[in-house]
Write an enzyme that holds these catalytic residues in place. Sequence first.
Site: not given
Length: 439
Positions: A280, A288, A293, A297, A323
């Site tokens: 994770d 973010n 975003h 990404d 994630e």
Amino acid sequence: MPTPSTACVSTAEIQAVQLRLLAERTLISVKSSFIGLLLIGITQASSVAWEWLCGFIVLRLISMAYNHQLCRSILSQEPRTALDQGALNRLEWGLLTSGITWGVAAWMLPHVIGAELPAHALIILLIGVSGIMMNTAAITRRALHFFLWGMWSVVLGRVLWGNNDPYTHFLLAGGVSYAGLSLVHGLQLHAQSLAGITAGLENRRLLTAMTEASQREQAQGLALAQANLRLEAALARTKTLASFDELTGLMNRRAFHERLRFEIAAQRRHEEPAALLLLDLDYFKSINDRFGHQIGDAVLRSTANTLKSMLREADLLARWGGEEFLIVLPRTRIDEAGFAAERLRRALESTQIHVTADHEIAETPTPQGQSIAFSASFGVAEMHPGLTLDTVLSHADRALYAAKAGGRNRVCLGGPNLEIQDLTAATVEPDTTLFVPWA
């Protein structure tokens, strides 16, 4: 008027073809008329008064010049255009003048024909001209009537005018008979010509219709093929989207479960070890929230690329959600998997994303921008043949929770018979000899 068989083609279409054929044949007959004039001049020069012979030749030349010019004008245009301009009517009247001027030749006959050879030669020439021109004029009914009646009315008038000739009755009967037979034969030729023109137009229309139908069929076939290609592409994309994560290109949960069934079956069949890694990204939400975003990404894609570049071909890698990423290492013991996870953790720890001051992704660091470093926490669990995937996932998840609780950016091992071990906290360098594929 068109016959019942011509109902599928218009009168204008038929007349346009008739006009072109009549102009072509008349133009040929005009050229051959010089031969007729030459023969008449040779045969009649010694027996006919010069004024009659010269008058006939002048009239014929005028008629020939008119018809020649008219035919050239017609053939230089589109048939429908010439037809709309009244060219067919003018050409038919031109054939009337041609018939009359040829008939004038009969007035060069002597009052008593008797046995004079020049007179007989002239009669034979007129009969020949009538036969040749009838084939030309038979294209249309009116042109045929104009030429034959124009010529034979003048010829028969000359026969009646020479009533002192004892052969008048024979000449009159023969002339009327030949004119009648010529008319009957000419009408037959006209009917054949009309049928041929009509059949040609119908065949052309049918061929055009078949060509258009073939082109439409080809276009439809091409459109169908293109539609099939688009459908296949859409199906392939749908299948890809159903099996792979669109952002990272990794397997999604559905595809991972399908692949994992084969791996579990192989593990049970060969009794080989396997390990599962659950990782994770640390503090991903804050990335973010702070950078947007688009940068988030980019971090996910960079993580996926780093993991793919360091895993073996037989290893399974999937984006588990958000994630989180999941890795299955076949033929790998738990200690080897721990060392592998530590290498992956260090590789991710050294990866950076460069952004500009406007939070746009950059290839290299920019003066006003910054470089974003990120890390990941790993939970590693051993896969036993007797354990279900959910059980192994719970072990890996418990180890991952311990890694996060221990400060994140670390690797923890877990299992049913294994206490949670913080591999990173042990500050032990991974033994590269235990896991050669990452060496």
